[in-house]
Design a protein around this motif. Sequence first.
Motif, PDB file in Angstrom:
ATOM      1  N   HIS A  11       1.167  -1.700   0.006  1.00  0.00           N
ATOM      2  CA  HIS A  11      -0.094   0.107   0.472  1.00  0.00           C
ATOM      3  C   HIS A  11       1.371   0.876  -0.051  1.00  0.00           C
ATOM      4  CE1 HIS A  11      -3.092   2.833   1.802  1.00  0.00           C
ATOM      5  NE2 HIS A  11      -3.957   2.956   1.107  1.00  0.00           N
ATOM      6  N   ALA A  12       0.760   2.386  -1.268  1.00  0.00           N
ATOM      7  CA  ALA A  12       1.567   3.308  -1.299  1.00  0.00           C
ATOM      8  C   ALA A  12       1.715   4.361  -0.453  1.00  0.00           C
ATOM      9  CB  ALA A  12       1.472   3.609  -2.545  1.00  0.00           C
ATOM     10  N   LYS A  13       0.459   4.776   0.066  1.00  0.00           N
ATOM     11  CA  LYS A  13       0.742   5.170   1.003  1.00  0.00           C
ATOM     12  C   LYS A  13       0.669   5.234   2.899  1.00  0.00           C
ATOM     13  CE  LYS A  13      -3.171   8.268  -1.183  1.00  0.00           C
ATOM     14  NZ  LYS A  13      -2.675   9.878  -0.877  1.00  0.00           N
ATOM     15  N   SER A  14       0.382   3.699   3.328  1.00  0.00           N
ATOM     16  CA  SER A  14       1.275   3.550   4.079  1.00  0.00           C
ATOM     17  C   SER A  14       2.386   3.167   3.974  1.00  0.00           C
ATOM     18  CB  SER A  14       0.356   2.429   4.352  1.00  0.00           C
ATOM     19  OG  SER A  14      -0.812   2.376   4.805  1.00  0.00           O
ATOM     20  N   ARG A  15       2.974   3.258   2.847  1.00  0.00           N
ATOM     21  CA  ARG A  15       4.407   3.079   3.176  1.00  0.00           C
ATOM     22  C   ARG A  15       5.229   4.217   3.018  1.00  0.00           C
ATOM     23  NH1 ARG A  15       5.878  -0.927  -1.686  1.00  0.00           N
ATOM     24  NH2 ARG A  15       6.185  -2.703  -0.468  1.00  0.00           N
ATOM     25  N   ASN A  16       4.735   5.771   2.624  1.00  0.00           N
ATOM     26  CA  ASN A  16       5.078   6.919   2.884  1.00  0.00           C
ATOM     27  C   ASN A  16       5.324   7.191   4.654  1.00  0.00           C
ATOM     28  OD1 ASN A  16       5.643   9.607   1.778  1.00  0.00           O
ATOM     29  ND2 ASN A  16       3.264   9.972   2.538  1.00  0.00           N
ATOM     30  N   PHE A  17       4.040   6.673   4.873  1.00  0.00           N
ATOM     31  CA  PHE A  17       3.376   7.447   6.559  1.00  0.00           C
ATOM     32  C   PHE A  17       5.051   5.907   7.384  1.00  0.00           C
ATOM     33  CE2 PHE A  17      -0.333   9.085   7.729  1.00  0.00           C
ATOM     34  CZ  PHE A  17      -0.191   9.648   8.651  1.00  0.00           C
ATOM     35  N   LEU A  18       5.068   5.106   6.157  1.00  0.00           N
ATOM     36  CA  LEU A  18       5.612   4.363   7.732  1.00  0.00           C
ATOM     37  C   LEU A  18       7.367   5.097   7.602  1.00  0.00           C
ATOM     38  CD1 LEU A  18       6.772   1.883   8.720  1.00  0.00           C
ATOM     39  CD2 LEU A  18       7.138   0.323   6.819  1.00  0.00           C
ATOM     40  N   GLY A  19       7.909   5.900   6.047  1.00  0.00           N
ATOM     41  CA  GLY A  19       8.976   6.719   6.309  1.00  0.00           C
ATOM     42  C   GLY A  19       9.282   7.536   6.912  1.00  0.00           C
ATOM     43  N   SER A  20       7.885   8.027   7.054  1.00  0.00           N
ATOM     44  CA  SER A  20       7.893   9.725   8.028  1.00  0.00           C
ATOM     45  C   SER A  20       8.480   8.907   9.566  1.00  0.00           C
ATOM     46  CB  SER A  20       6.677  10.096   8.173  1.00  0.00           C
ATOM     47  OG  SER A  20       5.907   9.496   8.842  1.00  0.00           O
ATOM     48  N   PHE A  21       8.089   7.507  10.159  1.00  0.00           N
ATOM     49  CA  PHE A  21       8.064   7.358  11.477  1.00  0.00           C
ATOM     50  C   PHE A  21       9.280   7.217  11.537  1.00  0.00           C
ATOM     51  CE2 PHE A  21       3.776   6.349  11.524  1.00  0.00           C
ATOM     52  CZ  PHE A  21       3.988   6.649  12.766  1.00  0.00           C
ATOM     53  N   TYR A  22      10.108   6.587  10.004  1.00  0.00           N
ATOM     54  CA  TYR A  22      11.950   6.267   9.464  1.00  0.00           C
ATOM     55  C   TYR A  22      12.604   7.208   9.737  1.00  0.00           C
ATOM     56  CZ  TYR A  22      11.979   0.730   8.966  1.00  0.00           C
ATOM     57  OH  TYR A  22      11.440   0.072   9.522  1.00  0.00           O
ATOM     58  N   GLU A  23      12.050   8.420   9.488  1.00  0.00           N
ATOM     59  CA  GLU A  23      13.014   9.975   9.802  1.00  0.00           C
ATOM     60  C   GLU A  23      12.890  10.974  10.301  1.00  0.00           C
ATOM     61  OE1 GLU A  23      12.610  13.626   7.006  1.00  0.00           O
ATOM     62  OE2 GLU A  23      11.245  12.437   6.129  1.00  0.00           O
ATOM     63  N   ASP A  24      11.453  10.668  11.278  1.00  0.00           N
ATOM     64  CA  ASP A  24      11.431  10.886  12.149  1.00  0.00           C
ATOM     65  C   ASP A  24      11.691  11.038  13.548  1.00  0.00           C
ATOM     66  OD1 ASP A  24       9.774  12.979  10.916  1.00  0.00           O
ATOM     67  OD2 ASP A  24       7.713  11.974  11.949  1.00  0.00           O
ATOM     68  N   GLY A  25      11.901   9.666  13.858  1.00  0.00           N
ATOM     69  CA  GLY A  25      12.898   8.460  14.885  1.00  0.00           C
ATOM     70  C   GLY A  25      12.862   8.799  16.055  1.00  0.00           C
ATOM     71  N   GLU A  26      10.590   8.376  16.523  1.00  0.00           N
ATOM     72  CA  GLU A  26       9.888   8.843  17.087  1.00  0.00           C
ATOM     73  C   GLU A  26       9.617   7.406  17.924  1.00  0.00           C
ATOM     74  OE1 GLU A  26       6.210  10.538  19.074  1.00  0.00           O
ATOM     75  OE2 GLU A  26       6.482  11.399  17.468  1.00  0.00           O
ATOM     76  N   LEU A  27       9.007   6.872  16.941  1.00  0.00           N
ATOM     77  CA  LEU A  27       8.850   5.082  17.250  1.00  0.00           C
ATOM     78  C   LEU A  27      10.052   4.138  17.217  1.00  0.00           C
ATOM     79  CD1 LEU A  27       4.570   5.611  17.211  1.00  0.00           C
ATOM     80  CD2 LEU A  27       6.830   5.592  19.132  1.00  0.00           C
ATOM     81  N   LEU A  28      10.309   4.045  15.657  1.00  0.00           N
ATOM     82  CA  LEU A  28      11.818   3.758  15.241  1.00  0.00           C
ATOM     83  C   LEU A  28      12.931   4.132  15.469  1.00  0.00           C
ATOM     84  CD1 LEU A  28       9.670   2.296  11.973  1.00  0.00           C
ATOM     85  CD2 LEU A  28      10.184   1.192  14.443  1.00  0.00           C
ATOM     86  N   ALA A  29      14.316   3.485  15.359  1.00  0.00           N
ATOM     87  CA  ALA A  29      15.287   3.379  15.411  1.00  0.00           C
ATOM     88  C   ALA A  29      15.024   5.116  13.450  1.00  0.00           C
ATOM     89  CB  ALA A  29      16.091   2.864  15.243  1.00  0.00           C
TER      90      ALA A  29
END
Length: 238
Positions: free
Chosen positions: A139-157
């Motif tokens: 799912h493309a939009k979910s992949r974009n959201f997941l990218g933001s989690f990796y970039e922010d480093g809040e819940l993922l390293a």
Amino acid sequence: MTQLDQLSSEEIAARLSGSPEERAALLREAAEAGLAEAQAVYGQMLLDAQNPGEAFGWFWKAARQGHPMALNMLGRCYDLGWGTRIDKVRAAECFRVAAEAGLDWGMYNYGSALALGAGLTRDKAAALGWFQKAAAMGHAKSRNFLGSFYEDGELLARDMDAAAACYAQAAEGGDFRGMFNHARMLAQAGDIEGALLWIGRCGEAATAPFRDKALAWLAQVPDMRLRAEGSALLRKEK
């Protein structure tokens, strides 16, 4: 037995390959016969034709039969007030049921509701879990959201390589936010040609409010070529 039951597969295929009016008539016939898939598709057809009131009714009928996409679309109706009053609580519940039924769009919309606290208690960790599940399904939009989690480093390293990969996948999947974020990552890596390519594609697909946000970002970039040519691409008439 309905008249539809008496049609052969060849006759159904012939009617579906006919005029838009013939296809719509067949879908309505199937929807009125109680077929959930037809009800969901007919509802989407009505929504696309700017008839949200009737669309809501067909989504509701299909959702009562447990049709995942109809449940998701019923949630969208409640979320945005399409054919009914806005009810964020009901919207989130529809998204939850669709997500738990395995629908990637349900997972994305339920994750978004959790991330924003729309209609339920905000829970970014739970939202991340649903985005990860939908992203694994492509799912493309979910992949974009997941990218933001990796970039922010809040819940993922924090992992900029993983973020860039998610944004690239989202862009290739047709998500305009993913296209913009992919362009942003390419620009940071010094690939101005690649960044301009994806900014142009983003401009073609994005909503007007998002194009304004992208223009605001471009106004701050130090690369003069990226700023000038990117802005022109985003302002280009579709």
